[in-house]
Design an enzyme around this catalytic site. Structure first.
Site, PDB file in Angstrom:
ATOM      1  N   ILE A 270       0.809  -1.170   0.117  1.00  0.00           N
ATOM      2  CA  ILE A 270      -0.102  -0.052  -0.108  1.00  0.00           C
ATOM      3  C   ILE A 270       0.806   1.348  -0.075  1.00  0.00           C
ATOM      4  O   ILE A 270       0.733   2.211  -0.639  1.00  0.00           O
ATOM      5  CB  ILE A 270      -0.998   0.114   1.321  1.00  0.00           C
ATOM      6  CG1 ILE A 270      -2.036  -1.066   1.010  1.00  0.00           C
ATOM      7  CG2 ILE A 270      -1.640   1.245   1.372  1.00  0.00           C
ATOM      8  CD1 ILE A 270      -3.197  -1.365   2.105  1.00  0.00           C
TER       9      ILE A 270
ATOM     10  N   ASP B   7      12.794   3.903  12.138  1.00  0.00           N
ATOM     11  CA  ASP B   7      12.047   3.333  12.830  1.00  0.00           C
ATOM     12  C   ASP B   7      11.093   4.455  13.234  1.00  0.00           C
ATOM     13  O   ASP B   7      11.465   5.179  14.267  1.00  0.00           O
ATOM     14  CB  ASP B   7      12.908   2.720  14.000  1.00  0.00           C
ATOM     15  CG  ASP B   7      12.083   1.911  14.865  1.00  0.00           C
ATOM     16  OD1 ASP B   7      10.796   1.904  14.942  1.00  0.00           O
ATOM     17  OD2 ASP B   7      12.712   1.006  15.616  1.00  0.00           O
TER      18      ASP B   7
ATOM     19  N   TYR C 240      -5.259  -3.993  18.043  1.00  0.00           N
ATOM     20  CA  TYR C 240      -5.105  -3.390  16.753  1.00  0.00           C
ATOM     21  C   TYR C 240      -6.212  -2.423  16.450  1.00  0.00           C
ATOM     22  O   TYR C 240      -6.188  -1.299  15.972  1.00  0.00           O
ATOM     23  CB  TYR C 240      -4.956  -4.257  15.551  1.00  0.00           C
ATOM     24  CG  TYR C 240      -5.151  -3.976  14.085  1.00  0.00           C
ATOM     25  CD1 TYR C 240      -3.712  -3.393  13.641  1.00  0.00           C
ATOM     26  CD2 TYR C 240      -6.175  -3.715  13.134  1.00  0.00           C
ATOM     27  CE1 TYR C 240      -3.714  -2.870  12.155  1.00  0.00           C
ATOM     28  CE2 TYR C 240      -5.973  -3.575  12.099  1.00  0.00           C
ATOM     29  CZ  TYR C 240      -4.792  -3.086  11.512  1.00  0.00           C
ATOM     30  OH  TYR C 240      -4.964  -2.446  10.097  1.00  0.00           O
TER      31      TYR C 240
ATOM     32  N   LYS D 176      -6.393   1.617  15.756  1.00  0.00           N
ATOM     33  CA  LYS D 176      -6.899   2.199  14.571  1.00  0.00           C
ATOM     34  C   LYS D 176      -8.039   3.084  14.721  1.00  0.00           C
ATOM     35  O   LYS D 176      -8.272   4.150  14.154  1.00  0.00           O
ATOM     36  CB  LYS D 176      -7.276   1.026  13.597  1.00  0.00           C
ATOM     37  CG  LYS D 176      -6.049   0.231  12.997  1.00  0.00           C
ATOM     38  CD  LYS D 176      -5.228   1.437  12.263  1.00  0.00           C
ATOM     39  CE  LYS D 176      -4.236   0.472  11.475  1.00  0.00           C
ATOM     40  NZ  LYS D 176      -3.438   1.446  10.397  1.00  0.00           N
TER      41      LYS D 176
END
Length: 252
Positions: A21, A67, A160, A164
């Site tokens: 992506i 990083d 996760y 998000k």
């Protein structure tokens, strides 16, 4: 606005550029005429991407290995991109998943790692990007890459999904905070996309996943990149604080 600022190089920084992506986003922004600065941890992948962008006619003077969980290195990467001209576009495509695990069974170290990579690094990036953009001129836009897990539940994916969801909150709040400064802030929320770990699965698995989508297939990285490029472009000049699902109708 003076003539010098009007003609300044318009720069785009893309974090998390080493995946499918991120790669597609860099190509889309490069094709739109932005000086593109890919950033990610994988230095070899970045140099390959930079060569591909240059071969395609895009302006990509450097790629920065960084990083995203290193606050100092991340701030330096944004500063390096901003030194090339006006920081006009920033795309934050940073994150990591985890094995489906109920929160009660997840080690706290794993939870903290997911939150650090997927949310905190993005918050730090936005902080630095906004500071650089306030010193720039012309249209400026930040685009976050959230997920449909950021607008709905996801079984076994508490860390996760929480990260998000936090990105969605960060998007909307920063959009309000920076609107009068002329900085637009939006997010895309991709659904099942042909990228990441899903591409390591058998074709039958990918077809089954696509079968759950109303449009009958998984999306492509190029389709996500097209949405990102639109939100970053002057065509979306009156759009800020929105979360655009790119999921073939899966969320509904």
């Amino acid at each position: 606005m003076n003539q010098e600022s009007a003609s300044a190089t318009r720069v785009a920084i893309v974090l998390g550029a080493d995946g499918r992506i991120g790669n597609a986003i860099c190509h889309a922004l490069g094709a739109d005429g932005l000086t593109t600065v890919p950033c990610a941890r994988d230095a070899a992948a970045l140099e390959k991407l930079r060569s591909e962008l240059v071969a395609a006619g895009a302006d990509c003077p450097r790629a920065i290995a960084v990083d995203a969980t290193d606050d100092v290195a991340l701030a330096e990467a944004v500063a390096q991109a901003a030194s090339l001209g006006d920081l006009a576009v920033a795309v934050n495509n940073v994150g990591r998943g985890h094995q489906p695990t109920p929160l009660a069974d997840m080690p706290l170290a794993e939870f903290d790692s997911v939150m650090a990579v997927t949310f905190r690094s993005v918050a730090v990036a936005v902080r630095e990007e906004v500071r650089a953009m306030r010193a720039a001129s012309g249209p400026r836009a930040i685009v976050m890459v959230s997920s449909t897990a950021g607008v709905r539940g996801a079984p076994g994916m508490a860390a996760y999904a929480a990260a998000k969801h936090a990105i969605v909150g960060l998007t909307r709040t920063t959009a309000l905070d920076e609107a009068r400064a002329g900085i637009r802030v939006n997010a895309v929320a991709p659904g099942p996309i042909e990228s990441g770990t899903i591409m390591k699965q058998d074709e039958s698995v990918r077809e089954r996943v696509g079968g759950y989508v109303p449009l009958g297939r998984m999306g492509t990285p190029t389709e996500v990149a097209a949405a990102v490029a639109w939100l970053a472009s002057p065509a979306a000049a009156y759009v800020t604080g929105t979360v655009l699902t790119v999921d073939g109708g899966r969320t509904i």
